[in-house]
Design a protein around this motif. Structure first.
Motif, PDB file in Angstrom:
ATOM      1  N   THR A 438       0.773  -1.101  -0.098  1.00  0.00           N
ATOM      2  CA  THR A 438       0.006  -0.028   0.059  1.00  0.00           C
ATOM      3  C   THR A 438       0.736   1.407  -0.131  1.00  0.00           C
ATOM      4  OG1 THR A 438      -0.194   0.082   2.306  1.00  0.00           O
ATOM      5  CG2 THR A 438      -1.815  -1.164   1.154  1.00  0.00           C
ATOM      6  N   GLY A 439       2.006   1.192   0.524  1.00  0.00           N
ATOM      7  CA  GLY A 439       2.874   2.424   0.495  1.00  0.00           C
ATOM      8  C   GLY A 439       2.492   3.050   1.838  1.00  0.00           C
ATOM      9  N   THR A 440       1.757   2.758   2.694  1.00  0.00           N
ATOM     10  CA  THR A 440       1.651   3.408   3.893  1.00  0.00           C
ATOM     11  C   THR A 440       2.632   3.202   5.068  1.00  0.00           C
ATOM     12  OG1 THR A 440      -0.686   2.752   3.595  1.00  0.00           O
ATOM     13  CG2 THR A 440      -0.228   3.550   5.948  1.00  0.00           C
ATOM     14  N   ALA A 441       3.294   4.435   5.465  1.00  0.00           N
ATOM     15  CA  ALA A 441       4.259   4.403   6.324  1.00  0.00           C
ATOM     16  C   ALA A 441       4.059   4.169   7.735  1.00  0.00           C
ATOM     17  CB  ALA A 441       4.914   5.601   6.279  1.00  0.00           C
ATOM     18  N   SER A 442       4.413   3.557   8.693  1.00  0.00           N
ATOM     19  CA  SER A 442       4.068   3.033  10.130  1.00  0.00           C
ATOM     20  C   SER A 442       4.252   4.434  10.808  1.00  0.00           C
ATOM     21  CB  SER A 442       4.644   1.940  10.463  1.00  0.00           C
ATOM     22  OG  SER A 442       6.069   2.423  10.739  1.00  0.00           O
ATOM     23  N   ALA A 443       3.610   4.382  12.081  1.00  0.00           N
ATOM     24  CA  ALA A 443       3.674   5.522  12.705  1.00  0.00           C
ATOM     25  C   ALA A 443       5.110   5.520  13.539  1.00  0.00           C
ATOM     26  CB  ALA A 443       2.792   5.302  14.149  1.00  0.00           C
ATOM     27  N   ARG A 444       5.466   6.850  13.874  1.00  0.00           N
ATOM     28  CA  ARG A 444       6.739   6.972  14.232  1.00  0.00           C
ATOM     29  C   ARG A 444       7.103   6.121  15.352  1.00  0.00           C
ATOM     30  NH1 ARG A 444       8.132  13.659  13.930  1.00  0.00           N
ATOM     31  NH2 ARG A 444       7.756  13.694  11.639  1.00  0.00           N
ATOM     32  N   ASP A 445       6.524   5.882  16.293  1.00  0.00           N
ATOM     33  CA  ASP A 445       6.663   5.024  17.580  1.00  0.00           C
ATOM     34  C   ASP A 445       6.907   3.792  17.192  1.00  0.00           C
ATOM     35  OD1 ASP A 445       6.423   7.273  18.913  1.00  0.00           O
ATOM     36  OD2 ASP A 445       4.214   6.845  19.748  1.00  0.00           O
ATOM     37  N   ASP A 446       6.605   3.397  16.145  1.00  0.00           N
ATOM     38  CA  ASP A 446       6.759   1.809  15.509  1.00  0.00           C
ATOM     39  C   ASP A 446       8.058   1.392  14.894  1.00  0.00           C
ATOM     40  OD1 ASP A 446       4.114   1.099  16.660  1.00  0.00           O
ATOM     41  OD2 ASP A 446       2.939   1.363  14.610  1.00  0.00           O
ATOM     42  N   VAL A 447       8.929   2.379  14.686  1.00  0.00           N
ATOM     43  CA  VAL A 447      10.169   2.258  14.115  1.00  0.00           C
ATOM     44  C   VAL A 447      10.941   3.303  14.714  1.00  0.00           C
ATOM     45  CG1 VAL A 447       9.523   3.771  12.258  1.00  0.00           C
ATOM     46  CG2 VAL A 447      11.599   1.931  11.849  1.00  0.00           C
ATOM     47  N   ALA A 448      12.260   2.468  15.029  1.00  0.00           N
ATOM     48  CA  ALA A 448      13.438   3.673  15.819  1.00  0.00           C
ATOM     49  C   ALA A 448      14.893   2.838  15.437  1.00  0.00           C
ATOM     50  CB  ALA A 448      13.325   3.671  16.988  1.00  0.00           C
ATOM     51  N   LEU A 449      15.830   3.573  15.402  1.00  0.00           N
ATOM     52  CA  LEU A 449      17.226   3.351  14.960  1.00  0.00           C
ATOM     53  C   LEU A 449      17.951   3.859  16.158  1.00  0.00           C
ATOM     54  CD1 LEU A 449      18.813   5.980  13.960  1.00  0.00           C
ATOM     55  CD2 LEU A 449      17.640   5.318  11.677  1.00  0.00           C
ATOM     56  N   ALA A 450      19.106   2.985  16.638  1.00  0.00           N
ATOM     57  CA  ALA A 450      20.144   3.477  17.520  1.00  0.00           C
ATOM     58  C   ALA A 450      21.437   2.757  17.068  1.00  0.00           C
ATOM     59  CB  ALA A 450      19.448   3.065  18.851  1.00  0.00           C
ATOM     60  N   TRP A 451      22.496   3.169  17.835  1.00  0.00           N
ATOM     61  CA  TRP A 451      23.620   2.473  17.374  1.00  0.00           C
ATOM     62  C   TRP A 451      23.937   1.669  18.654  1.00  0.00           C
ATOM     63  CZ3 TRP A 451      26.219   3.074  13.046  1.00  0.00           C
ATOM     64  CH2 TRP A 451      26.074   4.229  12.249  1.00  0.00           C
ATOM     65  N   GLN A 452      24.548   0.546  18.165  1.00  0.00           N
ATOM     66  CA  GLN A 452      24.796  -0.437  19.423  1.00  0.00           C
ATOM     67  C   GLN A 452      26.264  -1.332  18.915  1.00  0.00           C
ATOM     68  OE1 GLN A 452      21.674  -2.549  21.163  1.00  0.00           O
ATOM     69  NE2 GLN A 452      22.844  -4.450  21.387  1.00  0.00           N
ATOM     70  N   ASP A 453      27.184  -1.195  19.545  1.00  0.00           N
ATOM     71  CA  ASP A 453      28.386  -2.166  19.218  1.00  0.00           C
ATOM     72  C   ASP A 453      28.930  -1.949  17.749  1.00  0.00           C
ATOM     73  OD1 ASP A 453      28.224  -3.351  21.760  1.00  0.00           O
ATOM     74  OD2 ASP A 453      26.876  -5.069  20.985  1.00  0.00           O
ATOM     75  N   GLN A 454      28.901  -0.568  17.576  1.00  0.00           N
ATOM     76  CA  GLN A 454      29.418  -0.055  16.206  1.00  0.00           C
ATOM     77  C   GLN A 454      28.605  -0.694  14.943  1.00  0.00           C
ATOM     78  OE1 GLN A 454      33.549  -1.222  15.898  1.00  0.00           O
ATOM     79  NE2 GLN A 454      34.149   0.677  17.463  1.00  0.00           N
ATOM     80  N   ALA A 455      27.231  -0.775  15.307  1.00  0.00           N
ATOM     81  CA  ALA A 455      26.271  -1.416  14.404  1.00  0.00           C
ATOM     82  C   ALA A 455      25.017  -0.535  14.282  1.00  0.00           C
ATOM     83  CB  ALA A 455      26.242  -2.775  14.510  1.00  0.00           C
TER      84      ALA A 455
END
Length: 486
Positions: A438-455
């Motif tokens: 559908t091309g629908t993007a999820s809510a902001r709270d349903d996806v997140a990124l962070a750095w952990q162990d250089q990844a």
């Protein structure tokens, strides 16, 4: 010479549903992109203002032509950049007929020249399929799928087509010889649907084998036509090897050396072409015939059909195809191509429903729109390692400054770690989780990124109501898009 044919489907040992359908070129189907594939002198970058590199749309074609302006816009939105259709009717009633090569469609009731000119104007590549034998010249009486008695009549038809349409104002450079010619098939059938010999009795289960199928095709159809095509400085596209024919059989055909002509068919093929195979199955053909020649590329001029009942089929196929091509010297925009069969109709799995009252997208068509929007930049390989949770899997490529991952996952929270990645501005980096259908993007709270162990670690929530077919168990197909990657 052409008519609509419905093919029976057969189930292999692996349980895969096979497709055997001839080209029934409907009078409506086109492609997008401001780029002409009918004029090889144009550099691929010259039609992409401000952009370089390969594009997802270069991989996507459809059987048929687009008619109305609205159809062209839908093709453009779906990223379709090639059409495939018939040309004729030739001399249907006898050698005294005037040669007619100005019609297309399954019944030859649509004008071909304006369709080709419009294709070129809209940056759409046109592939013309040459075939079949008129009844008066058929070696099996009344069977247009049999070899011609008079090969010169076949050559007159081919010469008229290629001479006319390789010249201005059409400037076509790609011509396909026949459709799904084969002998005994790996699935057990004695004769192919579209290449019949003297023991064909109209029943695929009781016909006896066509013992000279390979020699007759090479000597009476392929090499005579290929010589003409190359005489006009155009390219030879093989006639689409049927998936149930088996790749070992295909290699035997390609490498067959005619005892009469003293030549191999392979040396008269520019583009290896198959039908309804998965992307992974193309690799052996690439490695053997394209990587170091003699062929220029690998095409599939028919994919999809009833396979598109699975709404994940097309987006997974073309994303996999792009990832595959990027790792296999995709140095020419026409090197790799797959064409959907068919782009319009009344079945719910076609790309579009033709109406009335108006044409609309089906799920498969919408999925191509989404893919074309998500991966709309210049493509490049992404070689960094991806580590998914056990409930998810996927692959990735670069699109412009973005990394696009296609993910198949179970419902609930999932995680993927990406090693060795660099961001232009880590503070401003963002990630999107987009439904592939559908091309629908999820809510902001349903996806997140962070750095952990250089990844880079991405957490994303897959909805409970997944978009996959009702299989065991159904999965959700989506894109994780990391914006602003260096």
């Amino acid at each position: 010479m052409f008519r609509v044919r419905r093919r029976d489907r057969f189930t292999s040992i692996a349980g895969r549903r096979r497709a055997l359908r001839a080209l029934a070129a409907l009078a409506g189907a086109w492609t997008p992109l401001a780029r002409s594939k009918t004029a090889p002198s144009l550099t691929p970058e010259s039609r992409f203002p401000g952009g370089r590199g390969r594009r997802i749309a270069e991989l996507i074609g459809a059987n048929g032509w687009a008619g109305a302006a609205g159809d062209v816009q839908m093709w453009r939105a779906m990223g379709i950049s090639w059409g495939r259709g018939s040309v004729g009717p030739g001399q249907p009633d006898g050698p005294q007929d005037v040669m007619r090569i100005d019609k297309t469609s399954s019944a030859f009731d649509s004008d071909l020249p304006p369709a080709l000119i419009a294709n070129d104007r809209h940056g759409i590549g046109s592939l013309l399929q040459l075939g079949y034998t008129p009844g008066w010249n058929a070696s099996v009486p009344g069977d247009s799928n049999s070899a011609p008695v008079d090969v010169e009549a076949w050559e007159r038809y081919v010469d008229a087509v290629v001479r006319t349409y390789s010249a201005p104002p059409y400037n076509l450079r790609y011509f396909q010889i026949w459709n799904e010619a084969a002998g005994r098939l790996s699935g057990g059938l004695a004769q192919a649907t579209f290449w019949n010999g003297p023991d064909a009795d109209g029943n695929v289960k009781t016909s006896k084998p066509y013992e000279h199928a390979m020699q007759d095709y090479v000597e009476r159809i392929h090499i005579p036509a290929a010589r003409i095509i190359r005489k006009y400085h155009a390219y030879v596209v093989y006639g689409g090897w049927p998936d149930q024919g088996g790749l070992d059989n295909f290699r035997k055909w390609l490498e067959y050396r005619s005892p009469t002509l003293k030549e191999r068919m392979l040396d008269w093929v520019d583009y290896i072409d198959t039908h309804y195979l998965q992307v992974a199955e193309l690799d052996s053909l690439y490695q053997q015939y394209v990587r170091n020649g003699p062929a220029r590329g690998v095409w599939q001029t028919e994919i999809g059909d009833a396979y598109m009942k699975d709404p994940h089929y097309l987006p997974r196929y073309f994303f996999d195809f792009a990832v595959w091509a990027l790792d296999r010297n995709w140095d020419d925009p026409n090197k790799y191509l797959s064409m959907v069969y068919h782009w319009d109709g009344y079945e719910s799995f076609r790309l579009t429903h033709r109406g009335p009252p108006r044409r609309t997208y089906n799920a498969s068509g919408r999925s191509l729109v989404v893919l074309n929007q998500i991966a709309n930049g210049s493509l490049a390989s992404f070689s960094k390692p991806l580590q998914f949770d056990s409930g998810a899997s996927g692959s990735a490529l670069r699109s412009g400054h973005d990394v696009v991952m296609q993910v198949s996952a179970d419902p609930g929270w999932q995680t993927v770690s990406v090693g060795g990645i660099k961001l232009q501005s880590p503070r401003n980096a963002r990630v999107e989780f987009v439904d592939a259908l559908t091309g629908t993007a999820s809510a902001r709270d349903d996806v997140a990124l962070a750095w952990q162990d250089q990844a880079l670690k991405i957490r994303f929530r897959v909805p409970d109501r997944v978009n996959g077919a009702d299989n065991k168990p159904p999965k959700h197909l989506a894109y994780l898009v990391i914006r602003g990657v260096a």
